[in-house]
Enzyme design. Structure first.
Site, PDB file in Angstrom:
ATOM      1  N   ASP A  30      -6.998  -1.329  -4.566  1.00  0.00           N
ATOM      2  CA  ASP A  30      -8.078  -0.959  -3.650  1.00  0.00           C
ATOM      3  C   ASP A  30      -8.987   0.093  -4.294  1.00  0.00           C
ATOM      4  O   ASP A  30     -10.215   0.045  -4.148  1.00  0.00           O
ATOM      5  CB  ASP A  30      -7.515  -0.403  -2.340  1.00  0.00           C
ATOM      6  CG  ASP A  30      -6.683  -1.416  -1.567  1.00  0.00           C
ATOM      7  OD1 ASP A  30      -6.913  -2.626  -1.720  1.00  0.00           O
ATOM      8  OD2 ASP A  30      -5.791  -0.972  -0.817  1.00  0.00           O
ATOM      9  N   ASP A  90       0.857  -1.188   0.000  1.00  0.00           N
ATOM     10  CA  ASP A  90       0.000   0.000   0.000  1.00  0.00           C
ATOM     11  C   ASP A  90       0.892   1.236   0.000  1.00  0.00           C
ATOM     12  O   ASP A  90       1.995   1.199   0.541  1.00  0.00           O
ATOM     13  CB  ASP A  90      -0.910   0.020   1.232  1.00  0.00           C
ATOM     14  CG  ASP A  90      -1.993  -1.046   1.188  1.00  0.00           C
ATOM     15  OD1 ASP A  90      -2.417  -1.417   0.091  1.00  0.00           O
ATOM     16  OD2 ASP A  90      -2.415  -1.488   2.271  1.00  0.00           O
TER      17      ASP A  90
END
Length: 175
Positions: A128, A112
């Site tokens: 995401d 991330d």
């Protein structure tokens, strides 16, 4: 169908490319402010699901993800009357799921890096974003479909009422 497979492939490629760039350039420096205290690029290794949930149950989450991705792919392949909005939405969701699954399988965590600090949100990635945008578009598709069906039902009822009125008038002229 071929169009949706291309969308999926391109989105998975974009996700993996951005994660590769994050690993190469963000891992050594940890975080880079784009807009100070609003948007940063921050390297995070997420061993769990969304927002770090289920981090100790990785295999359970992976099995559920594989089943969900497979079900959506089967739906996309078998459905003959998929609208463009519905097909695009499902393609985004599937590509996001595949992108994160690649990380889980090969790295045992998801990379991330998008750190939206203005609202103190969790760090996330391109996959995401694809999943969230796809889910939003799928909700929009259902809303539009419901409105369209409602209009069609109203038109059908109006046509039946008009036919009933026409039949009554025909009876009056025969007498």
């Amino acid at each position: 169908m071929f169009l949706w497979l291309i969308v999926i492939a391109l989105c998975v490629f974009a996700d993996q490319l951005t994660k590769y760039i994050a690993v190469m350039f963000l891992r050594p420096v940890d975080t880079v402010p784009i807009i100070k205290d609003v948007l940063h690029l921050t390297y995070v290794e997420n061993p769990g699901a969304a927002f770090g949930m289920l981090k100790d149950n990785r295999w359970i989450f992976m099995i559920i993800s594989v089943v969900a991705i497979a079900a959506m792919l089967v739906y996309l392949v078998r459905r003959t009357s998929t609208s463009k909005l519905e097909g695009f939405a499902i393609s985004l969701i599937v590509s996001g799921g595949i992108g994160n699954m690649i990380d889980r399988v090969f790295l045992e965590y998801v990379v991330d890096f998008v750190d939206f600090r203005l609202i103190n949100f969790a760090v996330f990635n391109v996959a995401d974003s694809f999943i969230c945008i796809g889910a939003g578009l799928l909700i929009l598709h259902v809303i539009l479909l419901t409105v369209e069906e409602s209009k069609a039902e109203k038109a059908r009822k109006a046509a039946l009422a008009a036919d009933a009125d026409g039949d009554e008038n025909d009876d009056d002229t025969l007498q």
